[in-house]
Write a protein that holds these residues in place. Structure first.
Motif, PDB file in Angstrom:
ATOM      1  N   LEU A  21      -0.009   3.327 -14.744  1.00 39.49           N
ATOM      2  CA  LEU A  21      -0.482   3.023 -13.396  1.00 39.49           C
ATOM      3  C   LEU A  21      -1.205   1.686 -13.360  1.00 39.49           C
ATOM      4  CD1 LEU A  21      -1.951   6.511 -12.445  1.00 39.49           C
ATOM      5  CD2 LEU A  21       0.244   5.557 -11.739  1.00 39.49           C
ATOM      6  N   CYS A  25      -5.590   2.215  -9.849  1.00 36.74           N
ATOM      7  CA  CYS A  25      -5.254   3.641  -9.850  1.00 36.74           C
ATOM      8  C   CYS A  25      -5.895   4.349 -11.043  1.00 36.74           C
ATOM      9  CB  CYS A  25      -3.741   3.849  -9.874  1.00 36.74           C
ATOM     10  SG  CYS A  25      -2.955   3.787  -8.257  1.00 36.74           S
ATOM     11  N   LEU A  56      -5.951   6.424  -1.324  1.00 33.52           N
ATOM     12  CA  LEU A  56      -5.653   5.739  -2.585  1.00 33.52           C
ATOM     13  C   LEU A  56      -5.516   6.752  -3.725  1.00 33.52           C
ATOM     14  CD1 LEU A  56      -5.372   3.075  -4.220  1.00 33.52           C
ATOM     15  CD2 LEU A  56      -7.858   3.110  -4.478  1.00 33.52           C
ATOM     16  N   LYS A  59      -2.284   8.697  -3.336  1.00 33.48           N
ATOM     17  CA  LYS A  59      -1.127   7.867  -3.674  1.00 33.48           C
ATOM     18  C   LYS A  59      -1.011   7.714  -5.193  1.00 33.48           C
ATOM     19  CE  LYS A  59      -1.180   3.374  -3.366  1.00 33.48           C
ATOM     20  NZ  LYS A  59      -1.348   2.023  -2.823  1.00 33.48           N
ATOM     21  N   CYS A  60      -2.127   7.430  -5.836  1.00 33.54           N
ATOM     22  CA  CYS A  60      -2.133   7.246  -7.289  1.00 33.54           C
ATOM     23  C   CYS A  60      -1.782   8.544  -8.014  1.00 33.54           C
ATOM     24  CB  CYS A  60      -3.498   6.739  -7.751  1.00 33.54           C
ATOM     25  SG  CYS A  60      -3.878   5.075  -7.162  1.00 33.54           S
ATOM     26  N   ARG A  63       1.895   9.102  -7.833  1.00 30.05           N
ATOM     27  CA  ARG A  63       2.560   8.191  -8.769  1.00 30.05           C
ATOM     28  C   ARG A  63       2.408   8.708 -10.203  1.00 30.05           C
ATOM     29  NH1 ARG A  63       0.530   2.469  -7.750  1.00 30.05           N
ATOM     30  NH2 ARG A  63       1.579   2.782  -5.778  1.00 30.05           N
TER      31      ARG A  63
END
Length: 75
Positions: A21, A25, A56, A59-60, A63
């Motif tokens: 990442l 992140c 955030l 989203k991280c 991922r």
């Protein structure tokens, strides 16, 4: 139960996913999940509003989960 070797393998895969990442992140996920910071505390540390920090982190996390899945979860 989960044996120590399986748990260690899972932690290693999770750590490898985290390393893929972006530094930002890595930072927010580490604060939130490893250090136990609240959303507001994370927001304060990275200089954004709590709502932005929450987005955030989400989203991280997505991922990281995608990367973790690609690493092939140890059976």
């Amino acid at each position: 139960g989960v044996g120590p070797s399986k748990q260690a393998a899972e932690q290693l895969a999770a750590r490898e996913a985290l390393e893929c990442l972006t530094p930002r992140c890595q930072k927010v996920l580490h604060m939130r999940y490893f250090e136990g910071f609240t959303i507001a505390e994370v927001a304060g540390r990275v200089g954004v509003k709590p709502k932005s920090a929450q987005k955030l982190i989400a989203k991280c996390l997505r991922r990281a989960e995608r990367l973790y899945g690609e690493k092939g979860r140890p059976r």
